[in-house]
Design an enzyme around this catalytic site. Structure first.
Site, PDB file in Angstrom:
ATOM      1  N   PHE A 152      29.401  56.427 -71.801  1.00 34.63           N
ATOM      2  CA  PHE A 152      28.954  56.484 -70.411  1.00 34.63           C
ATOM      3  C   PHE A 152      29.750  55.471 -69.591  1.00 34.63           C
ATOM      4  CE2 PHE A 152      25.352  57.627 -73.133  1.00 34.63           C
ATOM      5  CZ  PHE A 152      25.036  58.885 -72.634  1.00 34.63           C
ATOM      6  N   GLU A 155      35.201  54.985 -64.888  1.00 38.60           N
ATOM      7  CA  GLU A 155      36.571  54.529 -64.703  1.00 38.60           C
ATOM      8  C   GLU A 155      36.592  53.469 -63.596  1.00 38.60           C
ATOM      9  OE1 GLU A 155      39.742  57.413 -64.694  1.00 38.60           O
ATOM     10  OE2 GLU A 155      38.395  58.912 -65.535  1.00 38.60           O
ATOM     11  N   LYS A 207      24.644  63.550 -72.883  1.00 37.76           N
ATOM     12  CA  LYS A 207      25.868  63.263 -72.139  1.00 37.76           C
ATOM     13  C   LYS A 207      26.090  64.294 -71.038  1.00 37.76           C
ATOM     14  CE  LYS A 207      30.091  61.899 -71.137  1.00 37.76           C
ATOM     15  NZ  LYS A 207      30.380  60.670 -70.406  1.00 37.76           N
ATOM     16  N   GLY A 260      35.287  64.397 -58.460  1.00 41.04           N
ATOM     17  CA  GLY A 260      36.437  64.789 -59.266  1.00 41.04           C
ATOM     18  C   GLY A 260      36.458  63.945 -60.512  1.00 41.04           C
ATOM     19  N   CYS A 263      35.440  63.610 -65.947  1.00 37.52           N
ATOM     20  CA  CYS A 263      34.145  63.949 -66.553  1.00 37.52           C
ATOM     21  C   CYS A 263      33.373  65.025 -65.810  1.00 37.52           C
ATOM     22  CB  CYS A 263      33.285  62.691 -66.671  1.00 37.52           C
ATOM     23  SG  CYS A 263      33.946  61.463 -67.813  1.00 37.52           S
ATOM     24  N   LYS A 266      34.750  68.888 -65.637  1.00 41.14           N
ATOM     25  CA  LYS A 266      34.817  69.614 -66.909  1.00 41.14           C
ATOM     26  C   LYS A 266      33.464  69.646 -67.618  1.00 41.14           C
ATOM     27  CE  LYS A 266      36.282  66.039 -70.242  1.00 41.14           C
ATOM     28  NZ  LYS A 266      35.154  66.234 -71.181  1.00 41.14           N
ATOM     29  N   ARG A 331      42.842  63.526 -62.155  1.00 40.59           N
ATOM     30  CA  ARG A 331      42.238  64.765 -62.634  1.00 40.59           C
ATOM     31  C   ARG A 331      41.157  65.276 -61.677  1.00 40.59           C
ATOM     32  NH1 ARG A 331      41.315  62.900 -68.809  1.00 40.59           N
ATOM     33  NH2 ARG A 331      41.153  60.893 -67.729  1.00 40.59           N
TER      34      ARG A 331
END
Length: 434
Positions: A152, A155, A207, A260, A263, A266, A331
């Site tokens: 968890f 970034e 998750k 965005g 994580c 997707k 990403r």
């Protein structure tokens, strides 16, 4: 304890460095020889505040090593963590588990007779069962346990998140494996970080459920922002007004251009696909994915509208390209869709980002990257703030206005006030405020 971390990307490298800082002996394994060579020279493959210092400290203390050999890396390991990528699979949106399964095969071939294999990668429900089957087919007589231990990490704040977590989720009902995992996380347990032991499938779903819920909060406040603009309300007041309710909380209620990163996009998509496979619709998440996709292009149209519906041949300065500050991750960044929308309408784009320009140049090769934010806005008809880097919170607005040829400031992160922008001579456009 000895830990092998298979995969030296974002999750594997941060986790491995932090485990080493706890005093464990860690080997980070990756097949990318150039990445391992750079890591051995203390050159980080990602931008994450404090990571280079943490890695260097533990390498010098001989607690952290890097290797390209999985066979050697897992020898004598008390726990083997799988931390390889699970990107969205092209064509259908399912999580691509090929890297996870390939690692499982190698682990089965080289592991010791008693091993704890820990899935750190984000994987759909049931992946642990398949990892166990793969290893069992190779080593039918070995004593091992497959554990789910989702990460968890945010970034830009990953080291702090790892060392001061809200919770540690460990999915296994095997008692001896629980003891191994408890020993690995003992330093955090002593700091009273909650450790939640669950079934493996529950941990895998936790998750995805967590990320989908956070993505829903972001999307909800973004839609409230649109409504605020229509009715004349202020989304920041609305956000604070609902966030003060302890049942809701203030986090992830900041209106912007959409989510965005590595994580949320997707993981929400993978959750949808899992739900479809099990014929158990998750319609809220379905709506979130669709709304977020539409929002990014809508933000491009918002910029076009600020220039009276015509941007053909006009220069637009973009400040911020990464999906969030304090990372170089591009990403699914909102900037990609926003820039494409503007280019489709004929705009000329010049951009600046403190850390993301190298990566962005591979995705958007036909825009001009500028080493200074004031170069990006020089002679621009409009300035668009997409990412809320600290470097953009204290721009000299008078200078910005002087450098521009136009007067439109489109603040997609609400980091300025209308009064200060208009005082500097701007026509100011924010999110959810009039």
């Amino acid at each position: 304890m000895k830990i092998a971390m298979i995969g030296s990307g974002y999750v594997g490298l941060v986790s491995g460095a932090c485990f080493a800082d706890f005093g464990h002996d860690v080997v980070c394994v990756d097949k990318d020889e150039s990445k391992i060579a750079r890591l051995n020279d203390n050159i980080m493959p990602i931008f994450e505040p404090g990571l280079a210092t943490l890695v260097r400290k533990n390498v010098e203390a001989n607690r952290l090593k890097f290797s390209t050999s999985l066979k050697e890396g897992i020898k004598g390991a008390d726990a083997i963590f799988i931390a390889v990528g699970t990107p969205s699979r092209r064509g259908d949106g399912h999580a691509d588990l090929s890297f996870v399964y390939a690692v499982a095969e190698e682990i089965g071939e080289y592991m010791d007779d008693k091993s704890v294999i820990v899935t750190k990668s984000t994987v759909p429900v049931g992946t642990g069962d398949e990892v166990e089957r793969i290893i069992r087919d190779i080593r039918p007589d070995a004593k091992f346990a497959v554990v789910s231990n989702p990460e968890f990490l945010r970034e830009g704040a990953a080291i702090g998140d790892f060392k001061r977590p809200d919770r540690i989720v460990i999915g296994t009902e095997v008692k001896w494996a629980q003891k191994v995992m408890h020993a690995i996380y003992r330093p955090l347990f002593l700091n009273e970080s909650p450790i939640l032991f669950t079934s493996r499938k529950s941990a895998e779903l936790i998750k995805y459920a967590a990320n989908a819920f956070l993505a829903t909060k972001i999307t909800f406040i973004n839609e409230m922002a649109d409504l605020c603009e229509k009715v004349g309300a202020n989304v920041q007041d609305v956000s604070r007004g609902i966030g003060l309710d302890n049942r809701i909380g203030p986090k992830f209620l900041h209106a912007g251009p959409g989510y965005g990163g590595s994580c949320f996009p997707k993981d929400t998509l993978a959750l949808l696909k899992t739900a479809q496979d099990y014929e158990s619709p998750v319609r809220i998440v379905e709506a979130v994915v669709q709304a977020n996709d539409l929002r990014k292009r809508a933000m491009g149209r918002k910029v076009i509208a600020a220039l009276d519906g015509d941007v053909r041949g006009k220069k637009i300065g973009i400040l911020g390209l990464t999906f969030k500050p304090n990372t170089d991750d591009m990403r699914d960044a909102p900037s990609i869709t926003i820039v494409q929308t503007l280019q489709d309408a004929g705009a000329i784009i010049c951009a600046h980002d403190p850390e993301g320009m190298e990566e962005a140049s591979h995705i958007m090769p036909d825009i001009q990257m500028c080493e200074d934010p004031y170069l990006a806005i020089k002679d621009a008809e409009a300035v668009v703030i997409i990412t809320e880097w600290d470097a953009y919170r204290a721009l000299q607005l008078d200078r910005v206005k002087q450098e521009m040829s136009g007067d439109a400031l489109i603040d997609l992160r609400n980091i300025y006030s209308k009064d200060e922008a208009e005082k500097a001579g701007f026509r100011y456009f924010a999110i959810g405020r009039v």
